[in-house]
Design an enzyme around this catalytic site. Sequence first.
Site, PDB file in Angstrom:
ATOM      1  N   GLY A  71       0.610  -1.368   0.083  1.00  0.00           N
ATOM      2  CA  GLY A  71      -0.022  -0.001   0.145  1.00  0.00           C
ATOM      3  C   GLY A  71       1.043   1.574   0.098  1.00  0.00           C
ATOM      4  O   GLY A  71      -0.012   2.542   0.263  1.00  0.00           O
ATOM      5  N   ASN A 106       1.816   3.356  -2.486  1.00  0.00           N
ATOM      6  CA  ASN A 106       0.749   3.632  -3.267  1.00  0.00           C
ATOM      7  C   ASN A 106      -0.684   4.805  -2.774  1.00  0.00           C
ATOM      8  O   ASN A 106      -0.777   6.056  -2.634  1.00  0.00           O
ATOM      9  CB  ASN A 106       0.490   3.324  -5.324  1.00  0.00           C
ATOM     10  CG  ASN A 106       1.654   2.993  -5.674  1.00  0.00           C
ATOM     11  OD1 ASN A 106       1.870   4.541  -6.391  1.00  0.00           O
ATOM     12  ND2 ASN A 106       2.592   2.246  -5.987  1.00  0.00           N
ATOM     13  N   ARG A 117     -15.284 -15.993  -9.578  1.00  0.00           N
ATOM     14  CA  ARG A 117     -14.714 -14.557  -9.606  1.00  0.00           C
ATOM     15  C   ARG A 117     -16.346 -13.604  -9.753  1.00  0.00           C
ATOM     16  O   ARG A 117     -15.825 -12.368  -9.213  1.00  0.00           O
ATOM     17  CB  ARG A 117     -14.184 -14.702 -10.775  1.00  0.00           C
ATOM     18  CG  ARG A 117     -13.469 -13.065 -11.182  1.00  0.00           C
ATOM     19  CD  ARG A 117     -12.377 -12.661 -11.733  1.00  0.00           C
ATOM     20  NE  ARG A 117     -12.799 -13.053 -13.527  1.00  0.00           N
ATOM     21  CZ  ARG A 117     -11.535 -12.932 -14.339  1.00  0.00           C
ATOM     22  NH1 ARG A 117     -10.127 -12.820 -14.059  1.00  0.00           N
ATOM     23  NH2 ARG A 117     -11.919 -12.793 -15.328  1.00  0.00           N
ATOM     24  N   HIS A 144       1.226   0.888 -12.683  1.00  0.00           N
ATOM     25  CA  HIS A 144       1.586  -0.343 -13.391  1.00  0.00           C
ATOM     26  C   HIS A 144       3.834   0.258 -13.600  1.00  0.00           C
ATOM     27  O   HIS A 144       3.760   1.186 -14.022  1.00  0.00           O
ATOM     28  CB  HIS A 144       0.937  -1.262 -14.886  1.00  0.00           C
ATOM     29  CG  HIS A 144       2.289  -2.031 -15.309  1.00  0.00           C
ATOM     30  ND1 HIS A 144       1.758  -3.524 -14.871  1.00  0.00           N
ATOM     31  CD2 HIS A 144       3.107  -2.757 -15.978  1.00  0.00           C
ATOM     32  CE1 HIS A 144       2.873  -4.360 -14.992  1.00  0.00           C
ATOM     33  NE2 HIS A 144       4.167  -4.061 -15.975  1.00  0.00           N
ATOM     34  N   ALA A 200       9.123   6.963  -8.247  1.00  0.00           N
ATOM     35  CA  ALA A 200       8.081   7.712  -9.446  1.00  0.00           C
ATOM     36  C   ALA A 200       7.122   7.856  -9.493  1.00  0.00           C
ATOM     37  O   ALA A 200       5.875   8.086  -9.564  1.00  0.00           O
ATOM     38  CB  ALA A 200       8.956   6.928 -10.498  1.00  0.00           C
ATOM     39  N   GLU A 201       6.181   6.493  -9.234  1.00  0.00           N
ATOM     40  CA  GLU A 201       4.870   6.016  -9.001  1.00  0.00           C
ATOM     41  C   GLU A 201       4.062   6.493  -8.079  1.00  0.00           C
ATOM     42  O   GLU A 201       2.754   7.607  -8.839  1.00  0.00           O
ATOM     43  CB  GLU A 201       4.767   4.617  -7.812  1.00  0.00           C
ATOM     44  CG  GLU A 201       5.290   3.658  -9.768  1.00  0.00           C
ATOM     45  CD  GLU A 201       4.535   2.092  -8.637  1.00  0.00           C
ATOM     46  OE1 GLU A 201       3.839   1.569  -8.549  1.00  0.00           O
ATOM     47  OE2 GLU A 201       5.758   1.031  -9.211  1.00  0.00           O
TER      48      GLU A 201
END
Length: 217
Positions: A14, A16, A67, A111, A175-176
Amino acid sequence: MGRLRLGVLISGRGSNLQALIDAGRDAGFPAEIALVISNQPGAIGLDRATQAGIATRVIPHRDHADRDAFERALDQALRSASVELVCLAGFMRLLSAGFVAAWHDRLINIHPSLLPAFPGLDTHARALAAGVRFSGCTVHFVRAEMDRGPILVQAAVPVTANDTEATLAARVLEAEHAAYPLAVRLIGEGRVRVAGERVMIAGASAPAAVLLNPLAD
Ligand code: GAR
């Protein structure tokens, strides 16, 4: 106008999510996290959300028959929290075409590569093996095909001769943490439009014309 209500989906660390939490502390940030959902009960990101006073839900995929049932539970939780934009942040489950269609252009992902290069797993190892001079990260709208969709923001980082998977991952992760809040900000400010599967951003300034790697001494 109120702030854009985010639902953040995580599976683990977590970091991000943390970058989005930190961005939201600025009163001028045009989005707020309404709900964090993890499919993994032990995800560290859940603690980050709780510490920030953000509502969390654990929806383990294993508790659902298939799913479809798992995604129905996700969808219901997001809707009951009045989520307007879903942010995948290290969420390691593939979402079906039905879920993706239901959240069309309201579902984004980060990503750790410069897509369309290196979709899927082991991105940094594959980038190193390919000898690329730059890697980076991509924030994109989600489409049914994994790690594909209109690109919102990319950040490039150099790859150096001594890089290992760990050093490259750390550089890309930094960078993310800048790219994800930026992408959310642009959407929250109403500056983003998807046209012909490309993203147009109103009022964005042009980046540097050329990056060169390696630089000669
Ligand atoms: C990030 O590097 C993110 O880009 C990646 O997982 C990591 C999650 O870290 N996502 C994917 O590989 C999705 N295909 P975090 O939990 O610390 O944000």
